[in-house]
Design a protein around this motif. Sequence first.
Motif, PDB file in Angstrom:
ATOM      1  N   GLU A  37       0.836  -1.208   0.000  1.00 43.40           N
ATOM      2  CA  GLU A  37       0.000   0.000   0.000  1.00 43.40           C
ATOM      3  C   GLU A  37       0.868   1.255   0.000  1.00 43.40           C
ATOM      4  O   GLU A  37       0.623   2.182  -0.758  1.00 43.40           O
ATOM      5  CB  GLU A  37      -0.929  -0.007   1.223  1.00 43.40           C
ATOM      6  CG  GLU A  37      -1.710   1.269   1.426  1.00 43.40           C
ATOM      7  CD  GLU A  37      -2.665   1.613   0.298  1.00 43.40           C
ATOM      8  OE1 GLU A  37      -2.925   2.813   0.098  1.00 43.40           O
ATOM      9  OE2 GLU A  37      -3.141   0.685  -0.390  1.00 43.40           O
ATOM     10  N   MET A  38       1.879   1.289   0.835  1.00 40.24           N
ATOM     11  CA  MET A  38       2.740   2.473   0.895  1.00 40.24           C
ATOM     12  C   MET A  38       3.456   2.716  -0.430  1.00 40.24           C
ATOM     13  O   MET A  38       3.731   3.854  -0.785  1.00 40.24           O
ATOM     14  CB  MET A  38       3.763   2.349   2.022  1.00 40.24           C
ATOM     15  CG  MET A  38       3.131   2.588   3.381  1.00 40.24           C
ATOM     16  SD  MET A  38       4.325   3.056   4.613  1.00 40.24           S
ATOM     17  CE  MET A  38       4.667   4.744   4.172  1.00 40.24           C
ATOM     18  N   ARG A  39       3.742   1.653  -1.140  1.00 44.10           N
ATOM     19  CA  ARG A  39       4.400   1.773  -2.442  1.00 44.10           C
ATOM     20  C   ARG A  39       3.587   2.654  -3.387  1.00 44.10           C
ATOM     21  O   ARG A  39       4.123   3.285  -4.277  1.00 44.10           O
ATOM     22  CB  ARG A  39       4.577   0.361  -3.015  1.00 44.10           C
ATOM     23  CG  ARG A  39       5.281   0.283  -4.326  1.00 44.10           C
ATOM     24  CD  ARG A  39       5.396  -1.146  -4.773  1.00 44.10           C
ATOM     25  NE  ARG A  39       4.088  -1.773  -4.811  1.00 44.10           N
ATOM     26  CZ  ARG A  39       3.880  -3.044  -5.103  1.00 44.10           C
ATOM     27  NH1 ARG A  39       4.887  -3.841  -5.346  1.00 44.10           N
ATOM     28  NH2 ARG A  39       2.668  -3.537  -5.132  1.00 44.10           N
ATOM     29  N   ARG A  40       2.288   2.720  -3.161  1.00 44.04           N
ATOM     30  CA  ARG A  40       1.400   3.513  -4.025  1.00 44.04           C
ATOM     31  C   ARG A  40       1.198   4.949  -3.525  1.00 44.04           C
ATOM     32  O   ARG A  40       0.482   5.716  -4.142  1.00 44.04           O
ATOM     33  CB  ARG A  40       0.056   2.800  -4.157  1.00 44.04           C
ATOM     34  CG  ARG A  40       0.165   1.495  -4.937  1.00 44.04           C
ATOM     35  CD  ARG A  40      -1.167   0.841  -5.174  1.00 44.04           C
ATOM     36  NE  ARG A  40      -1.675   0.114  -4.017  1.00 44.04           N
ATOM     37  CZ  ARG A  40      -1.291  -1.115  -3.664  1.00 44.04           C
ATOM     38  NH1 ARG A  40      -0.384  -1.734  -4.357  1.00 44.04           N
ATOM     39  NH2 ARG A  40      -1.819  -1.714  -2.630  1.00 44.04           N
ATOM     40  N   TRP A  41       1.808   5.333  -2.417  1.00 53.05           N
ATOM     41  CA  TRP A  41       1.679   6.689  -1.867  1.00 53.05           C
ATOM     42  C   TRP A  41       2.656   7.601  -2.591  1.00 53.05           C
ATOM     43  O   TRP A  41       3.765   7.837  -2.133  1.00 53.05           O
ATOM     44  CB  TRP A  41       1.984   6.717  -0.395  1.00 53.05           C
ATOM     45  CG  TRP A  41       1.000   6.049   0.496  1.00 53.05           C
ATOM     46  CD1 TRP A  41      -0.046   5.265   0.139  1.00 53.05           C
ATOM     47  CD2 TRP A  41       0.997   6.099   1.920  1.00 53.05           C
ATOM     48  NE1 TRP A  41      -0.703   4.819   1.250  1.00 53.05           N
ATOM     49  CE2 TRP A  41      -0.086   5.317   2.354  1.00 53.05           C
ATOM     50  CE3 TRP A  41       1.805   6.712   2.860  1.00 53.05           C
ATOM     51  CZ2 TRP A  41      -0.387   5.142   3.692  1.00 53.05           C
ATOM     52  CZ3 TRP A  41       1.511   6.540   4.194  1.00 53.05           C
ATOM     53  CH2 TRP A  41       0.422   5.770   4.609  1.00 53.05           C
ATOM     54  N   GLY A  95       9.528  -1.533  -5.929  1.00 52.54           N
ATOM     55  CA  GLY A  95       8.610  -0.395  -5.960  1.00 52.54           C
ATOM     56  C   GLY A  95       8.855   0.578  -4.821  1.00 52.54           C
ATOM     57  O   GLY A  95       8.737   1.795  -4.986  1.00 52.54           O
ATOM     58  N   LEU A  96       9.218   0.054  -3.662  1.00 51.79           N
ATOM     59  CA  LEU A  96       9.523   0.918  -2.520  1.00 51.79           C
ATOM     60  C   LEU A  96      10.810   1.705  -2.761  1.00 51.79           C
ATOM     61  O   LEU A  96      10.874   2.902  -2.474  1.00 51.79           O
ATOM     62  CB  LEU A  96       9.635   0.089  -1.243  1.00 51.79           C
ATOM     63  CG  LEU A  96       8.332  -0.541  -0.757  1.00 51.79           C
ATOM     64  CD1 LEU A  96       8.611  -1.584   0.319  1.00 51.79           C
ATOM     65  CD2 LEU A  96       7.370   0.525  -0.254  1.00 51.79           C
ATOM     66  N   VAL A  97      11.818   1.045  -3.303  1.00 52.46           N
ATOM     67  CA  VAL A  97      13.077   1.728  -3.607  1.00 52.46           C
ATOM     68  C   VAL A  97      12.841   2.812  -4.665  1.00 52.46           C
ATOM     69  O   VAL A  97      13.354   3.926  -4.546  1.00 52.46           O
ATOM     70  CB  VAL A  97      14.157   0.720  -4.056  1.00 52.46           C
ATOM     71  CG1 VAL A  97      15.384   1.423  -4.607  1.00 52.46           C
ATOM     72  CG2 VAL A  97      14.532  -0.200  -2.899  1.00 52.46           C
ATOM     73  N   GLU A  98      12.033   2.504  -5.660  1.00 51.09           N
ATOM     74  CA  GLU A  98      11.693   3.503  -6.687  1.00 51.09           C
ATOM     75  C   GLU A  98      10.964   4.697  -6.065  1.00 51.09           C
ATOM     76  O   GLU A  98      11.263   5.854  -6.381  1.00 51.09           O
ATOM     77  CB  GLU A  98      10.822   2.864  -7.763  1.00 51.09           C
ATOM     78  CG  GLU A  98      10.407   3.811  -8.857  1.00 51.09           C
ATOM     79  CD  GLU A  98       9.483   3.140  -9.867  1.00 51.09           C
ATOM     80  OE1 GLU A  98       8.664   3.856 -10.453  1.00 51.09           O
ATOM     81  OE2 GLU A  98       9.577   1.915 -10.047  1.00 51.09           O
TER      82      GLU A  98
END
Length: 117
Positions: A37-41, A95-98
Amino acid sequence: DYHQANIAAGELPLLAAAWVLSGDAEIGKRLVAQLGEMRRWSPMQRMGWTAFEPGATLPVIDGNSWLATGMGVRAIADALEILGDDPLVAEVRPGLVELLRKEIDLVAGDWTAKRPW
């Protein structure tokens, strides 16, 4: 935005530590869901408004206020540090690193433009 990021900064490291210590499948499932979910913030703090003056909006040209960004970065970075290279989060890690790279670029752009956040 700040409130949600602050909650994540408190809970995600706890979930990560609980996963590392217990290996409990339900904890792992919740951790991956939250990181996903946080990856989409993006961006972590939305432009153009303030919660401290209801109805007041900030000019979009002024960029962002980065308080929520700092808490969101902390939530992700602390959780990833605790997890190390745990394969549980292999799918969401890129995705989080991006997202973290994008947020760093946004903040650096504000510093370059000398926006007074």
